[in-house]
Design a protein around this motif. Structure first.
Motif, mmCIF file in Angstrom:
data_model
loop_
_atom_site.group_PDB
_atom_site.id
_atom_site.type_symbol
_atom_site.label_atom_id
_atom_site.label_comp_id
_atom_site.label_asym_id
_atom_site.label_seq_id
_atom_site.Cartn_x
_atom_site.Cartn_y
_atom_site.Cartn_z
ATOM 1 N N SER A 41 12.175 73.115 7.208
ATOM 2 C CA SER A 41 13.788 73.164 7.294
ATOM 3 C C SER A 41 14.000 71.528 7.210
ATOM 4 C CB SER A 41 14.195 73.355 8.513
ATOM 5 O OG SER A 41 13.422 72.746 9.665
ATOM 6 N N MET A 42 14.168 71.305 5.660
ATOM 7 C CA MET A 42 14.847 69.993 5.127
ATOM 8 C C MET A 42 15.801 70.139 4.197
ATOM 9 S SD MET A 42 11.239 68.717 3.153
ATOM 10 C CE MET A 42 10.126 68.551 4.531
ATOM 11 N N GLY A 43 16.619 69.279 3.969
ATOM 12 C CA GLY A 43 17.666 69.140 2.992
ATOM 13 C C GLY A 43 17.037 68.505 1.688
ATOM 14 N N ILE A 44 17.957 68.397 0.656
ATOM 15 C CA ILE A 44 17.789 68.252 -0.768
ATOM 16 C C ILE A 44 17.186 66.415 -0.497
ATOM 17 C CG2 ILE A 44 19.984 67.499 -1.438
ATOM 18 C CD1 ILE A 44 19.131 68.685 -4.083
ATOM 19 N N GLY A 45 17.801 65.980 0.342
ATOM 20 C CA GLY A 45 17.393 64.530 0.318
ATOM 21 C C GLY A 45 16.109 64.085 1.139
ATOM 22 N N ALA A 46 15.602 65.137 1.984
ATOM 23 C CA ALA A 46 14.380 65.053 2.323
ATOM 24 C C ALA A 46 13.291 65.508 1.289
ATOM 25 C CB ALA A 46 14.244 65.701 3.615
ATOM 26 N N THR A 47 13.708 66.434 0.712
ATOM 27 C CA THR A 47 12.624 67.043 -0.550
ATOM 28 C C THR A 47 12.494 66.012 -1.542
ATOM 29 O OG1 THR A 47 13.745 69.375 -0.052
ATOM 30 C CG2 THR A 47 12.707 69.006 -2.147
ATOM 31 N N ILE A 48 13.900 65.281 -1.845
ATOM 32 C CA ILE A 48 13.338 64.041 -2.842
ATOM 33 C C ILE A 48 12.423 63.022 -2.268
ATOM 34 C CG2 ILE A 48 14.542 62.475 -4.072
ATOM 35 C CD1 ILE A 48 17.025 64.181 -4.280
ATOM 36 N N LEU A 50 10.274 63.492 0.043
ATOM 37 C CA LEU A 50 8.901 64.180 0.146
ATOM 38 C C LEU A 50 8.332 63.981 -1.380
ATOM 39 C CD1 LEU A 50 6.676 65.872 1.444
ATOM 40 C CD2 LEU A 50 7.999 68.000 0.365
ATOM 41 N N GLY A 51 9.045 64.310 -2.288
ATOM 42 C CA GLY A 51 8.474 64.179 -3.506
ATOM 43 C C GLY A 51 8.074 62.903 -4.234
ATOM 44 N N ILE A 52 8.903 61.864 -3.577
ATOM 45 C CA ILE A 52 8.753 60.273 -3.950
ATOM 46 C C ILE A 52 7.509 59.775 -2.926
ATOM 47 C CG2 ILE A 52 9.710 58.024 -3.666
ATOM 48 C CD1 ILE A 52 12.529 59.147 -4.231
ATOM 49 N N ILE A 53 7.342 60.375 -1.949
ATOM 50 C CA ILE A 53 6.057 59.953 -1.311
ATOM 51 C C ILE A 53 4.811 60.519 -1.748
ATOM 52 C CG2 ILE A 53 4.975 60.149 1.080
ATOM 53 C CD1 ILE A 53 7.849 60.014 2.362
ATOM 54 N N GLY A 54 5.101 61.873 -2.047
ATOM 55 C CA GLY A 54 3.930 62.273 -2.939
ATOM 56 C C GLY A 54 3.683 61.824 -3.997
ATOM 57 N N SER A 55 4.429 61.156 -4.981
ATOM 58 C CA SER A 55 4.204 60.409 -6.201
ATOM 59 C C SER A 55 3.460 59.158 -5.816
ATOM 60 C CB SER A 55 5.442 59.889 -6.802
ATOM 61 O OG SER A 55 6.073 60.947 -7.136
ATOM 62 N N PHE A 56 3.787 58.529 -4.657
ATOM 63 C CA PHE A 56 2.842 57.317 -4.273
ATOM 64 C C PHE A 56 1.631 57.648 -3.681
ATOM 65 C CE2 PHE A 56 6.920 55.261 -3.533
ATOM 66 C CZ PHE A 56 6.906 54.102 -4.346
ATOM 67 N N ILE A 57 1.372 58.907 -3.065
ATOM 68 C CA ILE A 57 0.044 59.414 -2.706
ATOM 69 C C ILE A 57 -0.589 59.902 -3.941
ATOM 70 C CG2 ILE A 57 -1.193 61.183 -1.300
ATOM 71 C CD1 ILE A 57 1.104 61.324 0.822
ATOM 72 N N GLY A 58 0.028 60.484 -4.843
ATOM 73 C CA GLY A 58 -0.835 60.960 -5.994
ATOM 74 C C GLY A 58 -1.211 59.959 -6.879
ATOM 75 N N GLY A 59 -0.390 58.856 -6.925
ATOM 76 C CA GLY A 59 -0.834 57.753 -7.761
ATOM 77 C C GLY A 59 -1.778 56.880 -7.150
ATOM 78 N N PHE A 60 -1.891 56.638 -5.804
ATOM 79 C CA PHE A 60 -3.045 56.142 -5.172
ATOM 80 C C PHE A 60 -4.363 56.697 -5.087
ATOM 81 C CE2 PHE A 60 -5.656 55.528 -1.393
ATOM 82 C CZ PHE A 60 -5.793 54.395 -1.412
ATOM 83 N N LEU A 61 -4.225 58.236 -5.207
ATOM 84 C CA LEU A 61 -5.503 58.922 -5.416
ATOM 85 C C LEU A 61 -6.016 58.869 -6.916
ATOM 86 C CD1 LEU A 61 -4.652 62.279 -3.133
ATOM 87 C CD2 LEU A 61 -6.301 60.223 -2.623
ATOM 88 N N GLY A 62 -4.979 58.829 -7.760
ATOM 89 C CA GLY A 62 -5.425 58.703 -9.241
ATOM 90 C C GLY A 62 -6.234 57.336 -9.470
ATOM 91 N N ALA A 63 -5.496 56.600 -8.982
ATOM 92 C CA ALA A 63 -6.141 55.171 -8.943
ATOM 93 C C ALA A 63 -7.334 55.001 -8.474
ATOM 94 C CB ALA A 63 -5.300 54.142 -8.642
#
Length: 105
Positions: A41-48, A50-63
């Motif tokens: 249960s999260m709104g559109i702001g929390a979804t965005i 979540l995706g931005i945090i995921g981008s940082f995690i994904g970028g860190f793992l990719g590095a």
């Protein structure tokens, strides 16, 4: 001295980067919420977010995995895939922490 046109171009570049981060965050967060079972249960702001945090995690793992560094830039060719994977990881961690606290929000 920096003229007015250069400052405008720099501001437009920054604005474009922010808009791109929001769009990628929305897409990655939405896909992560669709893939991870259960009700989030999260709104559109929390979804965005979540995706931005995921981008940082994904970028860190990719590095870590592919040996890229910050000089290669934050936007890599596999950015959206890494963002989705990172958002899934963040959502699973959030669900585990939230479930452990015993509260239902």
């Amino acid at each position: 001295m920096v003229n007015r046109l250069e400052r405008t171009e720099n501001a437009m570049g920054i604005l474009g980067t922010i808009i791109a981060a929001i769009v990628v965050g929305l897409i990655a967060g939405f896909i992560a919420r669709a893939v991870v079972p259960g009700r989030q249960s999260m709104g559109i702001g929390a979804t965005i977010l979540l995706g931005i945090i995921g981008s940082f995690i994904g970028g860190f793992l990719g590095a870590l995995i592919f040996g890229k560094d910050l000089q290669d830039g934050f936007f890599q060719p596999s950015g959206i895939i890494g963002s989705i994977i990172g958002a899934i990881i963040a959502l699973l961690i959030w669900g585990a922490v939230k479930g452990r606290s015993g509260r239902t929000v």
